[in-house]
Design an enzyme around this catalytic site. Structure first.
Site, PDB file in Angstrom:
ATOM      1  N   GLN A 111     -10.111  -0.573  -9.401  1.00 41.03           N
ATOM      2  CA  GLN A 111     -11.405  -0.879  -8.756  1.00 41.03           C
ATOM      3  C   GLN A 111     -12.574  -0.650  -9.717  1.00 41.03           C
ATOM      4  O   GLN A 111     -12.764   0.460 -10.231  1.00 41.03           O
ATOM      5  CB  GLN A 111     -11.568   0.023  -7.531  1.00 41.03           C
ATOM      6  CG  GLN A 111     -10.496  -0.200  -6.480  1.00 41.03           C
ATOM      7  CD  GLN A 111     -10.267   1.032  -5.614  1.00 41.03           C
ATOM      8  OE1 GLN A 111     -10.316   2.164  -6.098  1.00 41.03           O
ATOM      9  NE2 GLN A 111      -9.984   0.829  -4.337  1.00 41.03           N
ATOM     10  N   THR A 170     -11.604 -11.690  -7.547  1.00 44.37           N
ATOM     11  CA  THR A 170     -12.975 -11.668  -7.042  1.00 44.37           C
ATOM     12  C   THR A 170     -13.335 -13.055  -6.527  1.00 44.37           C
ATOM     13  O   THR A 170     -12.746 -14.049  -6.947  1.00 44.37           O
ATOM     14  CB  THR A 170     -13.976 -11.243  -8.146  1.00 44.37           C
ATOM     15  OG1 THR A 170     -15.306 -11.247  -7.601  1.00 44.37           O
ATOM     16  CG2 THR A 170     -13.967 -12.171  -9.351  1.00 44.37           C
ATOM     17  N   LYS A 195       0.867  -1.180   0.000  1.00 50.93           N
ATOM     18  CA  LYS A 195       0.000   0.000   0.000  1.00 50.93           C
ATOM     19  C   LYS A 195       0.907   1.235   0.000  1.00 50.93           C
ATOM     20  O   LYS A 195       1.818   1.326   0.816  1.00 50.93           O
ATOM     21  CB  LYS A 195      -0.843   0.023   1.271  1.00 50.93           C
ATOM     22  CG  LYS A 195      -2.039  -0.888   1.234  1.00 50.93           C
ATOM     23  CD  LYS A 195      -3.004  -0.528   2.365  1.00 50.93           C
ATOM     24  CE  LYS A 195      -4.282  -1.337   2.346  1.00 50.93           C
ATOM     25  NZ  LYS A 195      -4.369  -2.514   1.557  1.00 50.93           N
ATOM     26  N   ARG A 221      -4.590  -5.920 -11.560  1.00 52.56           N
ATOM     27  CA  ARG A 221      -5.435  -6.776 -10.714  1.00 52.56           C
ATOM     28  C   ARG A 221      -6.776  -6.056 -10.587  1.00 52.56           C
ATOM     29  O   ARG A 221      -6.851  -4.960 -10.038  1.00 52.56           O
ATOM     30  CB  ARG A 221      -4.777  -6.920  -9.340  1.00 52.56           C
ATOM     31  CG  ARG A 221      -5.640  -7.651  -8.345  1.00 52.56           C
ATOM     32  CD  ARG A 221      -4.859  -7.904  -7.066  1.00 52.56           C
ATOM     33  NE  ARG A 221      -4.885  -6.774  -6.182  1.00 52.56           N
ATOM     34  CZ  ARG A 221      -3.923  -6.459  -5.328  1.00 52.56           C
ATOM     35  NH1 ARG A 221      -2.811  -7.137  -5.271  1.00 52.56           N
ATOM     36  NH2 ARG A 221      -4.054  -5.424  -4.522  1.00 52.56           N
ATOM     37  N   ARG A 231     -13.261  -4.137   6.838  1.00 50.66           N
ATOM     38  CA  ARG A 231     -13.663  -4.070   5.422  1.00 50.66           C
ATOM     39  C   ARG A 231     -14.100  -5.462   4.942  1.00 50.66           C
ATOM     40  O   ARG A 231     -15.006  -5.589   4.127  1.00 50.66           O
ATOM     41  CB  ARG A 231     -12.528  -3.514   4.550  1.00 50.66           C
ATOM     42  CG  ARG A 231     -12.304  -2.021   4.738  1.00 50.66           C
ATOM     43  CD  ARG A 231     -11.562  -1.399   3.564  1.00 50.66           C
ATOM     44  NE  ARG A 231     -10.201  -1.876   3.450  1.00 50.66           N
ATOM     45  CZ  ARG A 231      -9.153  -1.354   4.072  1.00 50.66           C
ATOM     46  NH1 ARG A 231      -9.319  -0.318   4.878  1.00 50.66           N
ATOM     47  NH2 ARG A 231      -7.949  -1.833   3.887  1.00 50.66           N
ATOM     48  N   ASP A 251      -1.472  -1.974  -4.175  1.00 52.11           N
ATOM     49  CA  ASP A 251      -2.898  -1.965  -3.832  1.00 52.11           C
ATOM     50  C   ASP A 251      -3.513  -0.633  -4.251  1.00 52.11           C
ATOM     51  O   ASP A 251      -2.816   0.379  -4.312  1.00 52.11           O
ATOM     52  CB  ASP A 251      -3.081  -2.064  -2.308  1.00 52.11           C
ATOM     53  CG  ASP A 251      -2.819  -3.457  -1.770  1.00 52.11           C
ATOM     54  OD1 ASP A 251      -2.435  -4.339  -2.554  1.00 52.11           O
ATOM     55  OD2 ASP A 251      -3.009  -3.643  -0.561  1.00 52.11           O
ATOM     56  N   MET A 252      -4.825  -0.636  -4.486  1.00 51.34           N
ATOM     57  CA  MET A 252      -5.506   0.645  -4.699  1.00 51.34           C
ATOM     58  C   MET A 252      -6.279   0.963  -3.419  1.00 51.34           C
ATOM     59  O   MET A 252      -7.040   0.137  -2.928  1.00 51.34           O
ATOM     60  CB  MET A 252      -6.450   0.578  -5.901  1.00 51.34           C
ATOM     61  CG  MET A 252      -6.997   1.931  -6.288  1.00 51.34           C
ATOM     62  SD  MET A 252      -5.715   3.169  -6.614  1.00 51.34           S
ATOM     63  CE  MET A 252      -5.245   2.792  -8.294  1.00 51.34           C
ATOM     64  N   LYS A 293     -13.484  -5.334  -7.153  1.00 55.09           N
ATOM     65  CA  LYS A 293     -14.697  -4.502  -7.151  1.00 55.09           C
ATOM     66  C   LYS A 293     -14.441  -3.188  -6.420  1.00 55.09           C
ATOM     67  O   LYS A 293     -14.938  -2.148  -6.815  1.00 55.09           O
ATOM     68  CB  LYS A 293     -15.838  -5.272  -6.484  1.00 55.09           C
ATOM     69  CG  LYS A 293     -16.371  -6.407  -7.348  1.00 55.09           C
ATOM     70  CD  LYS A 293     -17.673  -6.969  -6.805  1.00 55.09           C
ATOM     71  CE  LYS A 293     -18.061  -8.224  -7.571  1.00 55.09           C
ATOM     72  NZ  LYS A 293     -19.248  -8.889  -7.001  1.00 55.09           N
ATOM     73  N   GLY A 294     -13.658  -3.225  -5.329  1.00 54.46           N
ATOM     74  CA  GLY A 294     -13.396  -2.013  -4.536  1.00 54.46           C
ATOM     75  C   GLY A 294     -13.949  -2.174  -3.141  1.00 54.46           C
ATOM     76  O   GLY A 294     -15.075  -2.645  -2.961  1.00 54.46           O
ATOM     77  N   LYS A 321     -24.715  -2.647  -6.138  1.00 51.78           N
ATOM     78  CA  LYS A 321     -23.920  -3.850  -6.428  1.00 51.78           C
ATOM     79  C   LYS A 321     -24.079  -4.316  -7.884  1.00 51.78           C
ATOM     80  O   LYS A 321     -23.099  -4.675  -8.529  1.00 51.78           O
ATOM     81  CB  LYS A 321     -24.326  -4.969  -5.460  1.00 51.78           C
ATOM     82  CG  LYS A 321     -23.596  -6.277  -5.730  1.00 51.78           C
ATOM     83  CD  LYS A 321     -23.881  -7.326  -4.692  1.00 51.78           C
ATOM     84  CE  LYS A 321     -23.579  -8.738  -5.185  1.00 51.78           C
ATOM     85  NZ  LYS A 321     -22.305  -8.922  -5.864  1.00 51.78           N
TER      86      LYS A 321
END
Ligand SMILES: Cc1cc2nc3c(=O)[nH]c(=O)nc-3n(C[C@H](O)[C@H](O)[C@H](O)COP(=O)(O)OP(=O)(O)OC[C@H]3O[C@@H](n4cnc5c(N)ncnc54)[C@H](O)[C@@H]3O)c2cc1C
Length: 309
Positions: A160, A228, A98, A181, A290, A131-132, A184-185, A198
């Protein structure tokens, strides 16, 4: 559902909870479902076991929003030592970092210096993933990714599907033959920047995966990781990839430790490349919450652990 998700995402940013909740034994029991332990050694041992099942791994040391340059330097050293261990043990493992942990909130140039050291230490054949994080970090993350990808072949970035901008970001990155990569976020985002429903996120995910797996994208050398646990999406993406003539080893599926293991093993048996992200480290609280928010039924798992021995 949305109410529980929003409450949990707000809790993930709560300092009071972050300092106290990890000491509670039922919370610790629940988190053990999502991580094999707090130390790098725990993660490396879990990776060895997964390797025996034909599953590769990617490690992430938990922690975010570091505001002290010396702490960011320690995180950098940690990843360098981890990559040495990966090499020494012959593991099919990569690292995922990160940028807020490598000091981007302090200075983007120092952060880039730290990132560069990790990428160089990984060696050309071992990808370092970025990572995002939450949406205010997307511009700086993509800027540092572009810089790193221009200099090194072995760096990938997470994008994402819930963000409206991601299709444009993919188009802009394509000339770099990026490793992407797709997720979804996981953050709490405003409807001004991200699809709130969704169904819309799933639709966007499928469309973006198709763009990345299409024949023209593959020709430009894009490396695609489908991250996912959504079995319906996985099924549709596999069938799209097959229809475009993509070989099974031209892309890979990634999942989080402790989630949908049976589905991942099915993918291994079908001949797909797979990878599990193993998170570890003492600063797991925001990340763990999360994970709860992703599936509100997980909250019952926490409740059951309150009463477990
Ligand atoms: C390898 C990897 C890396 C990631 N990196 C990032 C990142 O850098 N930035 C970022 O914003 N997000 C990241 N994520 C998280 C991602 O954004 C999603 O929040 C997460 O993957 C859940 O979404 P889903 O695609 O599995 O779909 P969902 O629709 O949320 O889930 C589909 C199904 O999977 C199962 N499932 C999903 N999540 C859970 C859970 N927590 N517990 C139990 N079952 C669950 C459920 O059965 C659910 O019905 C990453 C995810 C993976 C797998």
């Amino acid at each position: 559902m949305a109410l529980v998700r929003n409450a949990l995402l707000a809790a993930s940013q709560n300092r009071w909870l972050r300092e106290r909740a990890p000491r509670l034994s039922f919370v610790r029991r629940t988190v053990s479902r999502f991580m094999p332990g707090e130390t790098a050694e725990d993660a490396l041992s879990a990776a060895q076991q997964l390797q025996a099942h034909g599953i590769a791994t990617v490690f992430t040391e938990l922690g975010e929003n570091i505001t002290d340059a010396s702490e960011a330097a320690l995180v950098t050293e940690h990843y360098i030592a981890l990559l040495d261990q990966i090499r020494a043990r012959g593991l099919p493992s990569e690292a995922s970092v990160k940028l807020t942990q490598l000091g981007v909130d302090i200075s983007s140039s120092q952060c880039y210096g730290n990132l560069k050291r990790v990428i160089q230490c990984a060696g050309e054949k071992n990808t370092v993933w970025i990572d995002m994080e939450a949406s205010p970090y997307v511009d700086i993350t993509l800027e540092l990714y572009r810089r790193a990808r221009t200099a090194f072949p072995n760096v990938g970035v997470c994008l994402q599907a819930y963000l409206y901008r991601t299709a444009q970001d993919i188009a802009a990155l394509k000339p770099l033959s990026p490793a992407i990569r797709l997720v979804k976020g996981a953050y709490k985002e405003s409807p001004s920047v991200a699809y709130p429903r969704k169904e819309e996120v799933d639709k966007s995910y499928f469309a973006l995966a198709c763009t990345l797996l299409s024949e023209p994208a593959r020709r430009t050398g894009v490396r695609m990781a489908i991250a996912t646990h959504d079995r319906n999406l996985i099924r549709r993406i596999k069938s799209f990839a097959e229809s475009t003539g993509a070989a099974k080893d031209q892309y890979e599926f990634q999942m989080l430790y402790g989630i949908q293991r049976a589905e991942l093993i099915r993918l291994v048996q079908e001949g797909y490349r797979t990878r599990i992200l193993i998170a570890y480290g003492p600063h797991w609280f925001p990340w763990f919450v999360r994970r709860l928010a992703e599936r509100p039924a997980n909250v019952w798992f926490v409740v059951r652990n309150v009463f477990a021995a």
